[in-house]
Design an enzyme around this catalytic site. Structure first.
Site, PDB file in Angstrom:
ATOM      1  N   CYS A   1       0.813  -1.228   0.000  1.00 28.30           N
ATOM      2  CA  CYS A   1       0.000   0.000   0.000  1.00 28.30           C
ATOM      3  C   CYS A   1       0.848   1.281   0.000  1.00 28.30           C
ATOM      4  O   CYS A   1       0.322   2.367  -0.244  1.00 28.30           O
ATOM      5  CB  CYS A   1      -0.958   0.012   1.179  1.00 28.30           C
ATOM      6  SG  CYS A   1      -2.083  -1.393   1.191  1.00 28.30           S
TER       7      CYS A   1
ATOM      8  N   HIS B   1      -3.267   7.163   3.327  1.00 24.96           N
ATOM      9  CA  HIS B   1      -3.686   5.893   2.725  1.00 24.96           C
ATOM     10  C   HIS B   1      -5.089   5.538   3.219  1.00 24.96           C
ATOM     11  O   HIS B   1      -5.366   5.567   4.416  1.00 24.96           O
ATOM     12  CB  HIS B   1      -2.687   4.798   3.101  1.00 24.96           C
ATOM     13  CG  HIS B   1      -3.112   3.445   2.673  1.00 24.96           C
ATOM     14  ND1 HIS B   1      -3.483   3.174   1.377  1.00 24.96           N
ATOM     15  CD2 HIS B   1      -3.258   2.288   3.356  1.00 24.96           C
ATOM     16  CE1 HIS B   1      -3.827   1.904   1.292  1.00 24.96           C
ATOM     17  NE2 HIS B   1      -3.706   1.345   2.478  1.00 24.96           N
TER      18      HIS B   1
ATOM     19  N   ASN C   1     -10.123   0.031   0.408  1.00 22.13           N
ATOM     20  CA  ASN C   1      -8.663   0.130   0.402  1.00 22.13           C
ATOM     21  C   ASN C   1      -8.153  -0.410  -0.938  1.00 22.13           C
ATOM     22  O   ASN C   1      -8.243  -1.608  -1.200  1.00 22.13           O
ATOM     23  CB  ASN C   1      -8.102  -0.687   1.573  1.00 22.13           C
ATOM     24  CG  ASN C   1      -6.589  -0.646   1.648  1.00 22.13           C
ATOM     25  OD1 ASN C   1      -5.922  -0.239   0.702  1.00 22.13           O
ATOM     26  ND2 ASN C   1      -6.034  -1.072   2.764  1.00 22.13           N
TER      27      ASN C   1
HETATM   28  N1  COA Z   1     -17.834  -8.412  10.084  1.00 22.68           N
HETATM   29  C1  COA Z   1     -18.258  -8.678  11.326  1.00 22.68           C
HETATM   30  N2  COA Z   1     -17.415  -8.923  12.336  1.00 22.68           N
HETATM   31  C2  COA Z   1     -16.096  -8.916  12.059  1.00 22.68           C
HETATM   32  C3  COA Z   1     -15.593  -8.660  10.773  1.00 22.68           C
HETATM   33  C4  COA Z   1     -16.522  -8.413   9.763  1.00 22.68           C
HETATM   34  N3  COA Z   1     -16.165  -8.152   8.494  1.00 22.68           N
HETATM   35  N4  COA Z   1     -14.248  -8.728  10.812  1.00 22.68           N
HETATM   36  C5  COA Z   1     -13.930  -9.013  12.072  1.00 22.68           C
HETATM   37  N5  COA Z   1     -15.030  -9.133  12.824  1.00 22.68           N
HETATM   38  C6  COA Z   1     -15.156  -9.432  14.235  1.00 22.68           C
HETATM   39  C7  COA Z   1     -13.964 -10.185  14.776  1.00 22.68           C
HETATM   40  O1  COA Z   1     -14.082 -11.561  14.549  1.00 22.68           O
HETATM   41  C8  COA Z   1     -14.028  -9.839  16.234  1.00 22.68           C
HETATM   42  O2  COA Z   1     -14.965 -10.665  16.879  1.00 22.68           O
HETATM   43  P1  COA Z   1     -14.706 -11.183  18.366  1.00 22.68           P
HETATM   44  O3  COA Z   1     -14.649  -9.959  19.217  1.00 22.68           O
HETATM   45  O4  COA Z   1     -15.894 -12.056  18.616  1.00 22.68           O
HETATM   46  O5  COA Z   1     -13.406 -11.923  18.300  1.00 22.68           O
HETATM   47  C9  COA Z   1     -14.558  -8.418  16.232  1.00 22.68           C
HETATM   48  O6  COA Z   1     -15.193  -8.227  14.962  1.00 22.68           O
HETATM   49  C10 COA Z   1     -13.469  -7.391  16.395  1.00 22.68           C
HETATM   50  O7  COA Z   1     -12.408  -7.729  15.507  1.00 22.68           O
HETATM   51  P2  COA Z   1     -11.134  -6.863  15.382  1.00 22.68           P
HETATM   52  O8  COA Z   1     -10.196  -7.472  14.390  1.00 22.68           O
HETATM   53  O9  COA Z   1     -10.645  -6.556  16.756  1.00 22.68           O
HETATM   54  O10 COA Z   1     -11.799  -5.560  14.750  1.00 22.68           O
HETATM   55  P3  COA Z   1     -11.181  -4.178  14.544  1.00 22.68           P
HETATM   56  O11 COA Z   1     -11.983  -3.185  15.216  1.00 22.68           O
HETATM   57  O12 COA Z   1      -9.692  -4.189  14.747  1.00 22.68           O
HETATM   58  O13 COA Z   1     -11.404  -3.977  12.964  1.00 22.68           O
HETATM   59  C11 COA Z   1     -10.171  -4.082  10.922  1.00 22.68           C
HETATM   60  C12 COA Z   1     -10.814  -4.888  12.041  1.00 22.68           C
HETATM   61  C13 COA Z   1      -9.508  -5.047   9.953  1.00 22.68           C
HETATM   62  C14 COA Z   1     -11.239  -3.291  10.203  1.00 22.68           C
HETATM   63  C15 COA Z   1      -9.133  -3.122  11.524  1.00 22.68           C
HETATM   64  O14 COA Z   1      -8.297  -3.815  12.415  1.00 22.68           O
HETATM   65  C16 COA Z   1      -8.294  -2.427  10.507  1.00 22.68           C
HETATM   66  O15 COA Z   1      -8.768  -1.598   9.786  1.00 22.68           O
HETATM   67  N6  COA Z   1      -6.988  -2.754  10.477  1.00 22.68           N
HETATM   68  C17 COA Z   1      -6.081  -2.116   9.605  1.00 22.68           C
HETATM   69  C18 COA Z   1      -6.322  -2.520   8.190  1.00 22.68           C
HETATM   70  C19 COA Z   1      -5.350  -1.860   7.278  1.00 22.68           C
HETATM   71  O16 COA Z   1      -4.953  -0.770   7.500  1.00 22.68           O
HETATM   72  N7  COA Z   1      -4.974  -2.607   6.283  1.00 22.68           N
HETATM   73  C20 COA Z   1      -4.160  -2.165   5.239  1.00 22.68           C
HETATM   74  C21 COA Z   1      -2.852  -1.685   5.631  1.00 22.68           C
HETATM   75  S1  COA Z   1      -2.065  -1.551   4.169  1.00 22.68           S
END
Ligand code: COA
Length: 345
Positions: A124, A266, A296
């Protein structure tokens, strides 16, 4: 050094890479949160509140990264009013093939002759790495004009069963023409801060298919050939690394955070952009946000956000624009410019 490079030196104005035109392209197929909710254990509400994304574009079967890159490249050349460049640099982590690079094919399809053309793989952060490479090539007098493209088809490497990644990524392409000019004119790239930390390479990875974990045949687990991400840890690194990189860049350029008119980060998650704005002391409403519409798009993220920012009149000629990106590797990078009066196609 070319004659043009010496001429700039002889005028006493420092030679720099200057933005002359911007073009973008998105696939025609829109994928809404509702559509994903029908086959994954997720919901529009979860995706919107946790990421800010409402929809993304996915390329139709048969459309490759090189196709999107060629469209965006055509538009960038048109926007810049030029039909030739001295080099093509394509940032992508979803190339058409492992080998050869996608850029030579794009250059040929754009009828740019036998110019040097190569891919950059910095996930990215790829577009900012490509801008830096092009700026260095121009500063050294190796090229007068460079076409820089960020293009991705993440839909081709997503695990359709993985709700952690499927809801986040979209396909698209953006391209700019950089041309040799003077460091004190609008559009000149004013500096760069780039970095990497390979100790965290496993946080974002396609485990199999390369030389480390080779394809074995029928006993392969298909999910090993798909994109994986440790979202929570990536989130923390994204905020920290883009924050530190932006601060380093601002120091180098001599701008205060308050003086930044538009902040183009980003487009991974609106919560990352908010945390970053708060950390830098830049008002949240100065951050350009288009991830709600495109998701993204990895290496295409920055040019697509720039184009949307200009089209929505959030970015205007004369604005101080800070760009920062972060991706797998880990890799990150920042750059800045005074926005020039250019066409966006
Ligand atoms: N729909 C519903 N629930 C989801 C889900 C989805 N698409 N994805 C994850 N969950 C659930 C998880 O299983 C977890 O459940 P649990 O509490 O029962 O274990 C809960 O939601 C929280 O998950 P978590 O991973 O802690 O969520 P989060 O708030 O961190 O959000 C992302 C997840 C991926 C959106 C976030 O971490 C993020 O944006 N990360 C960075 C991504 C990024 O920048 N990527 C590119 C870099 S180049």
């Amino acid at each position: 050094m070319t004659d043009e490079a010496s001429a700039n030196t002889s005028t006493g104005r420092q030679r720099a890479a200057v933005l002359r035109g911007l073009g973008t392209h998105l696939p025609s197929r829109t994928v809404t949160n509702e559509e994903l909710s029908q086959r994954l254990d997720t919901s529009d509400e979860w995706i919107r509140t946790r990421t800010g994304i409402r929809q993304r574009y996915w390329a139709e079967q048969g459309t490759a990264t090189g196709d999107l890159a060629t469209e965006a490249g055509t538009r960038a050349l048109k926007a810049a009013g030029c039909d030739g460049v001295d080099a093509v640099i394509l940032a992508t982590s979803t190339p058409d093939h492992h080998c050869p690079g996608t850029a030579p094919d794009v250059a040929a399809r754009l009828e740019l002759g036998t110019v040097p053309a190569f891919d950059i793989s910095a996930v990215c952060a790829g577009f900012v790495y490509a801008l830096a490479t092009a700026a260095g090539t121009i500063a050294a007098g190796i090229a007068e004009r460079v076409l820089v493209i960020g293009a991705e088809t993440y839909s081709t490497i997503l695990d359709p069963q993985d709700r952690n990644t499927s809801v986040i990524f979209g396909d698209g392409a953006g391209a700019v023409v950089l041309e040799a000019g003077a460091a004190d004119e609008p559009g000149a790239l004013l500096g760069f801060d780039l970095g990497s930390d390979g100790r965290y390479k496993d946080l974002i990875t396609v485990p199999a298919g390369g030389s480390r974990q080779r394809a074995q045949g029928p006993e392969d687990d298909p999910s090993q050939f798909c994109f994986t991400m440790q979202g929570k840890q990536v989130f923390t690194h994204a905020v920290t690394r883009m924050g530190e990189s932006s601060e380093a860049l601002l120091g180098r350029v001599g701008w205060s955070a308050e003086s930044v008119d538009r902040f183009v980060g980003h487009q991974a998650n609106v919560r990352i952009l908010h945390a970053l704005s708060d950390q830098l002391g830049i008002d949240r409403d100065r951050a350009v946000v288009n991830l709600d519409r495109v998701g993204n798009t990895s290496a295409a993220s920055i040019p697509l956000a720039l184009a949307d920012g200009v089209n929505s009149k959030e970015i205007k000629a004369g604005d101080r624009v800070l760009m920062t990106a972060f991706g797998g590797g880990l890799t990150w990078g920042s750059t800045a410019l005074i926005w020039p009066d250019i066409n966006v196609v």
